[in-house]
Scaffold this active site. Sequence first.
Site, PDB file in Angstrom:
ATOM      1  N   HIS A  24      33.371  29.498  49.997  1.00  0.00           N
ATOM      2  CA  HIS A  24      32.570  28.449  49.334  1.00  0.00           C
ATOM      3  C   HIS A  24      33.411  27.239  48.898  1.00  0.00           C
ATOM      4  O   HIS A  24      33.395  26.800  47.762  1.00  0.00           O
ATOM      5  CB  HIS A  24      31.643  28.983  48.238  1.00  0.00           C
ATOM      6  CG  HIS A  24      32.241  29.779  47.110  1.00  0.00           C
ATOM      7  ND1 HIS A  24      33.349  29.381  46.406  1.00  0.00           N
ATOM      8  CD2 HIS A  24      31.839  30.939  46.538  1.00  0.00           C
ATOM      9  CE1 HIS A  24      33.611  30.267  45.461  1.00  0.00           C
ATOM     10  NE2 HIS A  24      32.712  31.225  45.529  1.00  0.00           N
ATOM     11  N   HIS A  78      29.175  43.294  39.782  1.00  0.00           N
ATOM     12  CA  HIS A  78      28.990  41.833  39.867  1.00  0.00           C
ATOM     13  C   HIS A  78      28.074  41.546  41.057  1.00  0.00           C
ATOM     14  O   HIS A  78      28.245  42.129  42.128  1.00  0.00           O
ATOM     15  CB  HIS A  78      30.375  41.199  40.051  1.00  0.00           C
ATOM     16  CG  HIS A  78      30.395  39.735  40.292  1.00  0.00           C
ATOM     17  ND1 HIS A  78      29.528  38.856  39.689  1.00  0.00           N
ATOM     18  CD2 HIS A  78      31.200  38.969  41.090  1.00  0.00           C
ATOM     19  CE1 HIS A  78      29.818  37.617  40.094  1.00  0.00           C
ATOM     20  NE2 HIS A  78      30.817  37.665  40.950  1.00  0.00           N
ATOM     21  N   GLU A  80      27.482  38.569  42.698  1.00  0.00           N
ATOM     22  CA  GLU A  80      27.752  37.537  43.708  1.00  0.00           C
ATOM     23  C   GLU A  80      27.771  38.198  45.087  1.00  0.00           C
ATOM     24  O   GLU A  80      28.218  39.337  45.251  1.00  0.00           O
ATOM     25  CB  GLU A  80      29.070  36.808  43.419  1.00  0.00           C
ATOM     26  CG  GLU A  80      29.185  35.552  44.282  1.00  0.00           C
ATOM     27  CD  GLU A  80      30.235  34.547  43.801  1.00  0.00           C
ATOM     28  OE1 GLU A  80      30.996  34.841  42.865  1.00  0.00           O
ATOM     29  OE2 GLU A  80      30.273  33.444  44.389  1.00  0.00           O
ATOM     30  N   ASP A  82      29.286  38.218  47.869  1.00  0.00           N
ATOM     31  CA  ASP A  82      30.422  38.820  48.586  1.00  0.00           C
ATOM     32  C   ASP A  82      30.593  40.292  48.187  1.00  0.00           C
ATOM     33  O   ASP A  82      31.263  41.045  48.894  1.00  0.00           O
ATOM     34  CB  ASP A  82      31.725  38.022  48.379  1.00  0.00           C
ATOM     35  CG  ASP A  82      32.020  37.702  46.930  1.00  0.00           C
ATOM     36  OD1 ASP A  82      31.082  37.604  46.127  1.00  0.00           O
ATOM     37  OD2 ASP A  82      33.205  37.531  46.594  1.00  0.00           O
ATOM     38  N   HIS A 145      33.379  36.388  36.191  1.00  0.00           N
ATOM     39  CA  HIS A 145      33.134  34.973  36.013  1.00  0.00           C
ATOM     40  C   HIS A 145      31.672  34.584  36.101  1.00  0.00           C
ATOM     41  O   HIS A 145      31.346  33.384  36.105  1.00  0.00           O
ATOM     42  CB  HIS A 145      33.954  34.188  37.058  1.00  0.00           C
ATOM     43  CG  HIS A 145      33.459  34.373  38.465  1.00  0.00           C
ATOM     44  ND1 HIS A 145      33.156  33.302  39.261  1.00  0.00           N
ATOM     45  CD2 HIS A 145      33.171  35.460  39.195  1.00  0.00           C
ATOM     46  CE1 HIS A 145      32.742  33.733  40.434  1.00  0.00           C
ATOM     47  NE2 HIS A 145      32.740  35.031  40.414  1.00  0.00           N
ATOM     48  N   ASP A 164      36.028  40.793  40.239  1.00  0.00           N
ATOM     49  CA  ASP A 164      36.769  39.588  40.646  1.00  0.00           C
ATOM     50  C   ASP A 164      38.068  39.359  39.863  1.00  0.00           C
ATOM     51  O   ASP A 164      39.007  38.748  40.386  1.00  0.00           O
ATOM     52  CB  ASP A 164      35.882  38.348  40.470  1.00  0.00           C
ATOM     53  CG  ASP A 164      34.952  38.127  41.649  1.00  0.00           C
ATOM     54  OD1 ASP A 164      35.296  38.545  42.762  1.00  0.00           O
ATOM     55  OD2 ASP A 164      33.884  37.523  41.452  1.00  0.00           O
ATOM     56  N   TYR A 192      43.883  31.972  43.246  1.00  0.00           N
ATOM     57  CA  TYR A 192      42.595  32.576  42.900  1.00  0.00           C
ATOM     58  C   TYR A 192      42.230  32.238  41.449  1.00  0.00           C
ATOM     59  O   TYR A 192      41.118  31.804  41.147  1.00  0.00           O
ATOM     60  CB  TYR A 192      42.736  34.089  43.090  1.00  0.00           C
ATOM     61  CG  TYR A 192      41.477  34.881  42.939  1.00  0.00           C
ATOM     62  CD1 TYR A 192      40.692  35.187  44.043  1.00  0.00           C
ATOM     63  CD2 TYR A 192      41.088  35.366  41.702  1.00  0.00           C
ATOM     64  CE1 TYR A 192      39.540  35.951  43.902  1.00  0.00           C
ATOM     65  CE2 TYR A 192      39.947  36.121  41.558  1.00  0.00           C
ATOM     66  CZ  TYR A 192      39.180  36.412  42.659  1.00  0.00           C
ATOM     67  OH  TYR A 192      38.039  37.164  42.520  1.00  0.00           O
ATOM     68  N   HIS A 225      38.953  41.887  45.326  1.00  0.00           N
ATOM     69  CA  HIS A 225      39.568  41.118  46.427  1.00  0.00           C
ATOM     70  C   HIS A 225      41.070  41.388  46.448  1.00  0.00           C
ATOM     71  O   HIS A 225      41.720  41.382  45.396  1.00  0.00           O
ATOM     72  CB  HIS A 225      39.393  39.609  46.222  1.00  0.00           C
ATOM     73  CG  HIS A 225      37.977  39.124  46.262  1.00  0.00           C
ATOM     74  ND1 HIS A 225      37.232  39.079  47.415  1.00  0.00           N
ATOM     75  CD2 HIS A 225      37.179  38.631  45.286  1.00  0.00           C
ATOM     76  CE1 HIS A 225      36.031  38.590  47.143  1.00  0.00           C
ATOM     77  NE2 HIS A 225      35.973  38.320  45.862  1.00  0.00           N
TER      78      HIS A 225
HETATM   79 FE1  FEO Z   1      32.273  36.318  42.110  1.00  0.00          FE
HETATM   80 FE2  FEO Z   1      34.137  37.778  44.603  1.00  0.00          FE
HETATM   81  O1  FEO Z   1      32.610  37.111  43.759  1.00  0.00           O
END
Ligand code: FEO
Length: 395
Positions: A24, A78, A80, A82, A145, A164, A192, A225
């Site tokens: 993104h 989370h 989001e 991904d 986040h 994250d 990051y 990640h």
């Molecule tokens: Fe907030 Fe890796 O997504």
Amino acid sequence: MVKVALKEGISWVGVVDWNIRDFHGYVTNRGSTYNAYLIQDEKTALIDTVKNSFADELVMKISELTSFEKIDYIIINHVEMDHSSSLPVVAKLAKNAKIYASQRGKEALIDHYGPDFEQVETVKTGDELKVGKKTLRFVEAPMLHWPDSMFTYLVEDKILMPNDAFGQHLASSERFDDEVDEHVVMEEATMYYSNILMPLAPLITRKIQDVVAMKIPIEMIAPSHGIIWRKDPVKIINAYLNWSAGTSKNKVVIVFDTMWHSTDKMARAIADGIASEGIDVKLLKLRSYAISEAMTEILDAKAVLVGSPTLNNLMFPTLSSFLTYASGLKPKGKLWGFFGSYGWGGGAVRSMIKVAKEAGFEVYEPGLEIKYVPDNDDLKKCLEFGQQIAQKIKL
Ligand code: FEO
């Protein structure tokens, strides 16, 4: 498929996204991973899922370890996409599984994937789920986040799964910090933090203090990640404390763009002025550097100088994009200065200062504008401008 165990009964079932280069808008030159974990005890729990383009791979990895009917719990730390966008696929297969999320997580799951997720169970800080000898404890982490974010802590194994937080966009065939180049991992962890967590600095400091106050021993941090911190989880905790405190050094970052090299020449002369005062300086031309790379350099700098040619009485579009991005990330405690070139009416410096003030940045005034092409006198002014900034941050 290679099996990766964090400890007995705890497997990594994530995927490596080797070729993603744009997350993104954030440039991910080293790819990324989406980490999910399978806990197998008397009960079976899946912690998080992966991006839906890799759902088949996740399903295959889980199938090699267990049957989907045996999954009792799915924890969504989370929402989001991904991490959650394979959930609709996994939930259909894991018919017996109860799904757990924070209250805001449940709401977000319904908003993303529809009313099928109205049965999601909610958990809050301190709630626990026994999976046999192992216990999952939840810690809400709102705005780290997203509002829904939470951490899952494996009590007996002393593993924190903070989604994250503490992650890095880093694709690798290795999974642990003791298996990869430490310098590369920290470089990606810095990038990051700079591009995802920087605006949340006060919350990060507080959340780390909360976790310390809970007196929960942490032997491993398994983020969503990148690599898992096994050798030295304290290293990344300390780095986050440092970054979120806004620790900076005598360093100036110059971010600029240019049309016919006038702003380029100014930037180089300003950089000379800064260096002549013994201050570290980095010169980043947008279109050579991505804005996410520029933000990473800015993290530990004391001052940021932004240079733009004037285009139609305004700043150049690359600088507009950069300043919008920087305004959102709110780097703490930097001094901002502006310079640029113009042909007739000017306007680039004025428009940049306006944006910076609206963002609440501390602005060094006046900025420096040069008409058309800088001559030797103009370049001397640039050098002095650089020296003034350097002297100011040395105070
Ligand atoms: Fe907030 Fe890796 O997504």
